[in-house]
Design a protein around this motif. Structure first.
Motif, PDB file in Angstrom:
ATOM      1  N   ASP A  87     -17.216 -73.532 -42.903  1.00 18.04           N
ATOM      2  CA  ASP A  87     -18.408 -73.793 -43.690  1.00 18.04           C
ATOM      3  C   ASP A  87     -19.629 -73.240 -42.958  1.00 18.04           C
ATOM      4  O   ASP A  87     -19.660 -73.203 -41.723  1.00 18.04           O
ATOM      5  CB  ASP A  87     -18.550 -75.306 -43.908  1.00 18.04           C
ATOM      6  CG  ASP A  87     -19.622 -75.630 -44.902  1.00 18.04           C
ATOM      7  OD1 ASP A  87     -20.756 -75.907 -44.448  1.00 18.04           O
ATOM      8  OD2 ASP A  87     -19.345 -75.613 -46.110  1.00 18.04           O
ATOM      9  N   VAL A  88     -20.625 -72.848 -43.718  1.00 21.06           N
ATOM     10  CA  VAL A  88     -21.869 -72.343 -43.132  1.00 21.06           C
ATOM     11  C   VAL A  88     -22.468 -73.364 -42.162  1.00 21.06           C
ATOM     12  O   VAL A  88     -23.046 -73.003 -41.141  1.00 21.06           O
ATOM     13  CB  VAL A  88     -22.887 -72.002 -44.248  1.00 21.06           C
ATOM     14  CG1 VAL A  88     -24.223 -71.559 -43.672  1.00 21.06           C
ATOM     15  CG2 VAL A  88     -22.321 -70.930 -45.163  1.00 21.06           C
ATOM     16  N   ALA A  89     -22.291 -74.655 -42.438  1.00 23.68           N
ATOM     17  CA  ALA A  89     -22.850 -75.715 -41.597  1.00 23.68           C
ATOM     18  C   ALA A  89     -22.297 -75.701 -40.170  1.00 23.68           C
ATOM     19  O   ALA A  89     -22.927 -76.217 -39.263  1.00 23.68           O
ATOM     20  CB  ALA A  89     -22.595 -77.078 -42.240  1.00 23.68           C
ATOM     21  N   VAL A  90     -21.122 -75.091 -39.969  1.00 22.32           N
ATOM     22  CA  VAL A  90     -20.537 -75.035 -38.620  1.00 22.32           C
ATOM     23  C   VAL A  90     -20.462 -73.606 -38.081  1.00 22.32           C
ATOM     24  O   VAL A  90     -19.668 -73.319 -37.203  1.00 22.32           O
ATOM     25  CB  VAL A  90     -19.136 -75.709 -38.570  1.00 22.32           C
ATOM     26  CG1 VAL A  90     -19.234 -77.191 -38.819  1.00 22.32           C
ATOM     27  CG2 VAL A  90     -18.173 -75.039 -39.523  1.00 22.32           C
ATOM     28  N   GLY A  91     -21.273 -72.728 -38.647  1.00 20.14           N
ATOM     29  CA  GLY A  91     -21.375 -71.391 -38.082  1.00 20.14           C
ATOM     30  C   GLY A  91     -20.884 -70.253 -38.949  1.00 20.14           C
ATOM     31  O   GLY A  91     -21.039 -69.109 -38.599  1.00 20.14           O
TER      32      GLY A  91
END
Length: 115
Positions: free
Chosen positions: A44-48
Motif C-alpha cells: 500500500d502507498v501508506a507503507v512505501g
C-alpha cells in the motif's frame, strides 16, 4: 478486509476477504503436498508503495483472520491463475480477480499470478 498472520515474525498481510479465501485454498493445496512457494504483493502507498514477498512453507504457521462472516463462493478461474503463479519460479503475485471471461494464460502471467 482480513489479514494473514505470518509465522512468529509478526508480519500481517491485509487482504480483502474474497482474495484471502482464494489464497487460502491455493495455500492449503500446496501445503498438503508439502510444497513451498513465494507469495508476492504490491504494498500500500501508506507503507512505501513498494512490494513484498514471503516464503510460504509447511513449517511456517499461518493464521487467516476474516472480518466478514459470509461464505465466499470461489472463482475457479482465479484459483487456476493463482495456482499457476504458485507453481512458477517467481511465485504467486497477488492481484485483482479476473473477469468471468478473462482467458487463463498458460504461462502464468495472468491477473493474480507471477509475472
Amino acid at each position: 478486509m482480513g489479514k494473514i498472520l505470518y509465522g512468529a515474525s509478526g508480519i500481517e498481510i491485509e487482504l480483502e476477504d474474497r482474495a484471502m479465501a482464494h489464497l487460502q485454498a491455493v495455500v492449503a493445496s500446496k501445503l498438503r503436498r508439502g510444497e513451498g512457494f513465494f507469495l508476492n504483493w504490491k504494498d500500500d502507498v501508506a507503507v512505501g508503495d513498494g512490494h513484498s514477498a514471503c516464503w510460504i512453507a509447511p513449517n511456517i504457521p499461518l493464521f487467516f483472520k476474516y472480518y466478514g462472516s459470509r461464505n465466499i463462493e470461489l472463482n475457479r478461474q482465479w484459483l487456476e491463475i493463482m495456482t499457476m503463479g504458485a507453481n512458477s519460479n517467481g511465485g504467486l503475485q497477488l492481484g485483482d480477480e479476473p473477469s468471468i471471461n478473462a482467458p487463463v494464460q498458460a504461462n502464468g502471467n495472468g491477473n493474480g499470478s507471477a509475472s
